[in-house]
Design a protein around this motif. Structure first.
Motif, short mmCIF file in Angstrom:
data_model
loop_
_atom_site.label_atom_id
_atom_site.label_comp_id
_atom_site.label_asym_id
_atom_site.label_seq_id
_atom_site.Cartn_x
_atom_site.Cartn_y
_atom_site.Cartn_z
N GLN A 169 5.12 9.80 4.87
CA GLN A 169 5.54 8.39 4.84
C GLN A 169 6.98 8.26 5.32
N SER B 71 9.51 -0.05 -11.66
CA SER B 71 10.01 0.60 -10.45
C SER B 71 10.93 1.78 -10.78
N ASN C 158 9.38 9.43 -10.88
CA ASN C 158 8.17 10.22 -10.61
C ASN C 158 8.00 10.58 -9.14
N THR C 159 8.87 10.10 -8.27
CA THR C 159 8.69 10.28 -6.83
C THR C 159 9.85 11.07 -6.25
N THR D 134 0.83 -1.22 0.00
CA THR D 134 0.00 0.00 0.00
C THR D 134 0.85 1.26 0.00
N TRP D 135 2.15 1.12 -0.24
CA TRP D 135 3.05 2.27 -0.12
C TRP D 135 2.75 3.32 -1.16
N THR D 136 2.69 4.57 -0.70
CA THR D 136 2.51 5.71 -1.59
C THR D 136 3.54 6.77 -1.21
N PRO D 137 3.96 7.59 -2.15
CA PRO D 137 4.97 8.61 -1.86
C PRO D 137 4.40 9.79 -1.09
N ASP D 138 3.86 9.51 0.07
CA ASP D 138 3.28 10.56 0.90
C ASP D 138 4.39 11.29 1.66
N ASP E 154 8.59 4.64 -11.33
CA ASP E 154 8.14 5.10 -10.02
C ASP E 154 9.21 5.96 -9.34
N ARG F 144 11.97 9.65 -3.39
CA ARG F 144 12.88 8.57 -3.75
C ARG F 144 14.03 9.09 -4.61
#
Length: 535
Positions: A390, A492, A498-499, A383-387, A495, A502
């Motif tokens: 987080q 990945s 886009n994050t 369920t990980w999201t780049p919040d 991802d 990260r």
């Protein structure tokens, strides 16, 4: 001692007759010695037929006492360099102790499970074990995180168990002892010498003969430290040399600093170690970066002599599922619940991995943290999201891999003088958005993709600009002969780009892309309008 009796004269066997009296010291003829030396007999003459004078200065002397005695040797015997230099000790100082497959620096190195990569490891071992195989160079290339090092570690251990492992060298880009080409040949020669005493002595003698051999070219080093010693022993019909372990494994060539030195190593292997009278089989694993990619391409210097295995042709999804299932079952004893995971959750993780073994390995390593609940951490990953709130970082190891590759590619691209003023990360992001999301306009709010020629014209770049841009990113992206031409190999990686949390300093916000494209459009308008007015 009577005054008319002279003292026994002490002389080295190799000593010339006494020099003039001005150069003599510590001795007067016909007088009692001033240093307190006394003797009651003279040296007996050498017996006829004997081997000559003894090496002892006092042979035949007895009732003899010395005090404050000094001896000066005139013209001492010469000392040869082989006596003064220990070649093997010099060699040991030049090796990388961290490079072998079983070094402590590589403790718990990744390797394949017994029930994974079965067909591929069998194919690799069949080729390596076949001493009659005329194609004695095997090159395996694959994307970042595709499991090359795990396969190479597995092959190294199996070759060692079979008694055929001559040498294994694992490059490591963060280890200064094994991210350079300078330690490769000494380390390989060292490991080969450990298998055969005669070969060890021959290598040691070669280093003693030329102590600066390590400062010479790789071909010179290979010839002097490996090829010539083995050829010499083979000419003497050394009984053990034919049974010398023949497998030489090199992993992570792309992690060696300086791609020109990577190319030099490949050329040296072709010219030296693949000679017909040598027993070696060479297995090299690498990301498909410039040196090995161009060498294996049609027309490349290794194309005709190497068998090339591309991991992208071997589907790893089933093996990745088996890997996670086995590991999760082992964690069941900690959770107390054998149903803490499901096949559906494993499938979700494997699909997110896009064929990357490193993805599932990274996820498992994070989930299996000793001081945390595996079930809770599995839920976080799914369920990980780049919040911004987080705190969990389940993909940290994977992010470090992407960061290293991007930084190296960025520095290499922007160091070229003709690329002055170009922003590598911005250009990459433009192509990434084009192939993944497309550009949205009023007439097509859902986004559409632009062709290669359209983007290069818009950006004011040449026809080969995209190939040049990604020349050091072939482990993450590839070119396709289609309208959208650029293919992202790992979900990945998209991802990551886009994050911001990260990618961090490598993150390019979409607003920068839009601003740059708007400037390019205006420049093109001015350019075309100017050309029309002149017409």
């Amino acid at each position: 001692m009577p005054k008319d009796q002279t003292r026994p004269e002490l002389r080295s066997p190799n000593q010339h007759p006494d020099p003039p009296s001005g150069r003599r010291r510590g001795r007067k003829r016909g007088k009692k010695a001033q240093d307190g030396q006394e003797s009651t007999s003279q040296r007996p003459p050498t017996k006829p037929g004997s081997a000559g004078p003894s090496q002892s200065l006092f042979e035949g002397a007895h009732h003899f006492r010395t005090k404050n005695f000094n001896v000066t040797l005139v013209n001492p015997p010469p000392i040869h360099i082989h006596d003064a230099v220990n070649g093997w000790e010099l060699l040991v100082k030049k090796i990388s102790p961290n490079a072998p497959h079983n070094s402590s620096a590589r403790y718990d190195a990744p390797k394949c499970d017994e029930d994974t990569r079965i067909e591929l490891t069998r194919e690799l071992m069949d080729r390596i074990e076949d001493r009659e195989n005329p194609q004695r160079l095997l090159c395996m290339t694959g994307a970042a995180g595709s499991g090359k090092s795990a396969l190479q570690q597995t092959i190294a251990e199996r070759c060692e168990g079979s008694g055929i492992l001559g040498s294994a060298y694992f490059f490591g880009n963060t280890d200064p002892t094994r991210n350079t080409i300078s330690t490769v040949v000494p380390t390989i020669a060292f490991q080969l010498g450990l298998h055969n005493r005669d070969l060890k002595q021959a290598i040691s003698a070669a280093v003693a003969h030329d102590p600066v051999i390590f400062e010479k070219s790789l071909q010179a080093q290979m010839n002097r430290l490996i090829v010539h010693p083995i050829a010499h022993l083979g000419g003497r019909a050394c009984p053990d040399i034919a049974a010398l372990p023949h497998a030489i494994l090199i992993d992570g060539l792309d992690e060696c600093q300086d791609e020109d030195r990577q190319e030099e190593l490949l050329i040296a292997i072709r010219e030296c170690l693949l000679a017909e009278d040598l027993p070696f089989f060479i297995f090299i694993a690498s990301r498909p970066e410039w040196a090995i990619r161009t060498a294996l391409a049609p027309g490349g210097h290794l194309h005709a002599v190497a068998h090339h295995i591309q991991l992208c042709n071997y589907y790893a999804s089933a093996d990745m599922r088996r890997f996670l299932r086995t590991r999760f079952e082992q964690l069941s004893s900690r959770t107390g619940d054998p149903h803490w995971f499901t096949e559906g959750k494993i499938k979700t993780l494997v699909e997110a991995g896009s064929g990357q073994f490193i993805y599932v390995a990274t996820v498992y390593r994070w989930i299996s943290e000793r001081r945390a609940s595996p079930a809770e951490r599995l839920k976080v990953v799914l369920t990980w999201t780049p919040d911004a709130e987080q705190k969990a970082r389940p993909f940290e190891a994977l992010d470090q891999l992407y960061t290293n590759i991007l930084l190296n590619a960025k520095n290499a691209y922007e160091s070229v003088d003709t690329h002055s003023g170009r922003d590598f990360l911005l250009l990459l992001k433009i192509h990434h958005i084009n192939v993944v999301d497309g550009f949205s306009y009023l007439e097509s709010p859902s986004g559409f993709h632009r062709s290669k020629s359209y983007l290069t014209d818009l950006l004011g770049l040449g026809d080969e600009s995209v190939e040049i841009l990604i020349s050091d990113l072939h482990s993450l992206v590839s070119l396709e002969n289609s309208l959208y031409y650029l293919r992202i190999l790992h979900k990945s990686f998209s991802d990551f780009l886009n994050t911001e949390s990260r990618a961090k300093d490598l993150f390019v916000p979409p607003s920068r892309v839009c601003t740059h494209l708007a400037k390019c459009c205006l420049l093109n308008i001015f350019r075309y309008s100017g050309s029309e007015s002149r017409a």
